[in-house]
Design a protein around this motif. Structure first.
Motif, PDB file in Angstrom:
ATOM      1  N   SER A  76      38.110 -34.105  -9.072  1.00  0.00           N
ATOM      2  CA  SER A  76      37.234 -34.904  -8.226  1.00  0.00           C
ATOM      3  C   SER A  76      37.301 -34.420  -6.797  1.00  0.00           C
ATOM      4  O   SER A  76      38.157 -33.603  -6.448  1.00  0.00           O
ATOM      5  N   ASP A  82      44.206 -40.333 -13.003  1.00  0.00           N
ATOM      6  CA  ASP A  82      42.752 -40.259 -12.874  1.00  0.00           C
ATOM      7  C   ASP A  82      42.374 -39.972 -11.420  1.00  0.00           C
ATOM      8  O   ASP A  82      42.366 -40.878 -10.584  1.00  0.00           O
ATOM      9  N   ASN A 100      39.507 -39.193 -10.317  1.00  0.00           N
ATOM     10  CA  ASN A 100      38.219 -39.817 -10.012  1.00  0.00           C
ATOM     11  C   ASN A 100      38.447 -41.180  -9.366  1.00  0.00           C
ATOM     12  O   ASN A 100      37.807 -41.538  -8.374  1.00  0.00           O
ATOM     13  N   GLN A 101      39.390 -41.919  -9.935  1.00  0.00           N
ATOM     14  CA  GLN A 101      39.733 -43.236  -9.387  1.00  0.00           C
ATOM     15  C   GLN A 101      40.209 -43.114  -7.931  1.00  0.00           C
ATOM     16  O   GLN A 101      39.789 -43.879  -7.060  1.00  0.00           O
ATOM     17  N   ALA A 134      37.866 -37.407 -14.292  1.00  0.00           N
ATOM     18  CA  ALA A 134      39.261 -37.864 -14.276  1.00  0.00           C
ATOM     19  C   ALA A 134      40.209 -36.730 -13.887  1.00  0.00           C
ATOM     20  O   ALA A 134      41.232 -36.940 -13.263  1.00  0.00           O
ATOM     21  N   GLY A 173      34.115 -38.839  -5.775  1.00  0.00           N
ATOM     22  CA  GLY A 173      34.111 -39.053  -7.210  1.00  0.00           C
ATOM     23  C   GLY A 173      34.098 -37.747  -7.965  1.00  0.00           C
ATOM     24  O   GLY A 173      34.301 -36.680  -7.379  1.00  0.00           O
ATOM     25  N   ARG A 182      37.230 -42.053  -5.614  1.00  0.00           N
ATOM     26  CA  ARG A 182      36.250 -43.133  -5.412  1.00  0.00           C
ATOM     27  C   ARG A 182      36.717 -44.100  -4.323  1.00  0.00           C
ATOM     28  O   ARG A 182      35.879 -44.680  -3.618  1.00  0.00           O
ATOM     29  N   ARG A 183      38.011 -44.260  -4.202  1.00  0.00           N
ATOM     30  CA  ARG A 183      38.524 -45.133  -3.137  1.00  0.00           C
ATOM     31  C   ARG A 183      38.191 -44.579  -1.756  1.00  0.00           C
ATOM     32  O   ARG A 183      38.238 -45.298  -0.756  1.00  0.00           O
ATOM     33  N   GLN A 224      49.135 -44.830  -6.824  1.00  0.00           N
ATOM     34  CA  GLN A 224      48.582 -44.684  -8.172  1.00  0.00           C
ATOM     35  C   GLN A 224      49.618 -44.094  -9.143  1.00  0.00           C
ATOM     36  O   GLN A 224      49.590 -44.369 -10.338  1.00  0.00           O
TER      37      GLN A 224
END
Lengths: 336, 336
Positions: free
Chosen positions: A306, A289, A291-292, A303, A300, A295-296, A328
């Motif tokens: 991004s 993902d 997106n995950q 999935a 964003g 976002r960190r 990840q």
């Protein structure tokens, strides 16, 4: 031919149709740097509403990219440069659901006493700020929703509206390649081509207009490729072009080439910006993902696709992003 | 959803259906180096005939490329290695209409007393050598014809047959990009996806299997780009990879990147071969006929895509080809 999906509307969608039917003066607005789904959906919805006798203005925070000139020749896209908005009673927001994405237009739109309607296929986790919403996060593109709206309102798409929906479909599905490409997408495409859309002309307009410097820019980017985690992670970091080097206008081609490598699951493309910050484009081919990950780092998206902008120099951003991606992926840092 | 085109058969097509209905043991054969349209059509027709209780063998002159393994896992494609053909009363030839295109199989197929049926979308100017033909040169792919045959025979495509037809469609339309992509193509695609075909998985299988060395190989090729005639002609000449450099397995990506440049009309990609000869891949975006150019150097192909192999060193071949292309463009030699 009509598309396969049965036209069953949710109560929210029915309410949104009611607002569209009742309004008389519409302002359609898009997000900053409007993409093919945003512009195509606006063009199509404008035509549909005009056919119903409504007045329609399209006002965006940014101008239309040249690649969509075949739409902007047919439909007037205005770019806001301050001042009063045209008189209107309904605002329709296409392809986004955070008002802040209208950038400089946000204040003027928010302050206006018009009804707000969103038409979108993105997930939204906040508190609704609109009066009505025609939303389906499973739809491949916002253009699919405009197509459903037209059918529900009993309006046949004219050739310009058809081009708009087709543009929306192809740009948001990566020309029918991404996993969001479903039976409805192809069914609508069939209908639009039967109505006169020419896929190869649209393809040329959108994708066959690179500047002469582009191939060398792609080559320069590819020469900086490094793999990690047995090739599961591909990283390209591109410093700003030095004198005599070629700048890269479009990153999609580089991302596509890296994604085409069998072993690759995640692609990180980092570009040094004028102001010294680093722009990230991240893509995933698997369940990873991005997106995950984005976002960190304050960004964003989806999935599978991004982005983010990181402060500080390219080398620092690169190190952090690689560490984050490897974590990840469940592996520890080691170039391979 | 059913595809849009009304099922009106020509007398020839109806006669071909009759032969397919009457036969009991079928041998399906393809051309040398069978492509996605050939293999996908064979897989689909085999399933359709089996559903009607027939025995079916697929026997090709060449094995199945790895990129189509998702088909060859489900359907048995035999590669002829001499000897007797399986017992059969009907031979069906898919995606070609010159028996010589079966290469080493030609003699054995021609000598067999079975009925011959062709299913094809290519133009044919010779004397028919078959008993029956299901042909439509306007169809985007032979797979479209197999889809029509299944409908006419009242057989529903199972998931494997659907994958076969989908493979045929996407490979012969350049993934819905070429000008042969029509409403029927998209309509069938919609039906196949509704039946369970996963476009992004098929895309990955066919196009996302590059080796890890590929991006750097593309980068190396692009670094050697030179334009002529105000960018109308793009030329890349690639010497054999030196130690430490990356070799290029697939040239399509490079050709696509060059074709995407707005000014470019003709692309010449020259690669030095092991034996010192030069291999040309030529592509055209306009009316420029690369077949005409390639034929001057002992090669050929289509107006938009052709190739040739030139004896002698890369630099000589390059000079001759550039001069020939500029002449055909109506301009005189000068790098720009």
């Amino acid at each position: 031919m009509k598309a396969a999906v049965p036209q069953i509307l949710t109560p929210d969608q029915a309410a949104a149709l009611e607002v569209l039917s009742q309004g008389s003066r519409f302002l359609l607005s898009g997000h900053v740097k409007p993409d093919g789904d945003c512009l195509g959906s606006q063009a199509a919805l404008a035509r549909v509403l005009e056919k119903l006798g409504k007045e329609v203005w399209i006002v965006n925070p940014d101008p239309v990219e040249e690649r969509y000139e075949y739409l902007s020749r047919e439909v007037r896209f205005r770019t806001w440069s301050g001042g009063d908005l045209p008189t209107h009673d309904v605002e329709v927001f296409l392809d986004f659901c955070e008002l802040s994405r209208t950038g400089p237009l946000e204040k003027a739109l928010a302050a206006h006493p018009s009804k707000k309607v969103i038409v979108d296929h993105h997930l939204f986790h906040g508190t609704p700020w609109w009066q009505a919403a025609f939303v389906d996060s499973r739809a491949a593109a916002t253009g699919v929703l405009v197509h459903r709206i037209a059918r529900a309102l009993g309006v046949e798409l004219d050739s310009v509206a058809a081009l708009g929906v087709f543009t929306a479909l192809v740009t948001d599905t990566g020309w029918f390649k991404y996993s969001n490409t479903d039976a409805e997408t192809f069914g609508i495409a069939s209908e639009l081509v039967a109505a006169g859309c020419d896929p190869s002309r649209v393809f040329d307009s959108i994708y066959q207009r690179a500047p002469r410097s582009e191939p060398r820019g792609i080559g320069r980017a590819l020469s900086r490729l490094e793999y990690f985690a047995d090739g599961r992670l591909a990283v390209v970091d591109l410093p700003r072009a030095a004198a005599g080097e070629e700048d890269l206008a479009d990153t999609d081609e580089v991302l596509d080439i890296l994604r085409a490598v069998r072993a690759v699951e995640v692609v990180l493309f980092l570009r040094e910006q004028k102001d010294g910050s680093t722009k990230l484009s991240a893509r995933s081919k698997t369940e990873f993902d991005v997106n995950q990950l984005a976002r960190r780092f304050g960004g964003g998206g989806h999935a599978k696709a991004s982005g983010a902008t990181l402060a500080g120099p390219l080398a620092d951003a690169r190190e952090k992003l690689i560490a984050g991606a490897l974590e990840q992926l469940g592996v520890h840092a080691a170039s391979s």
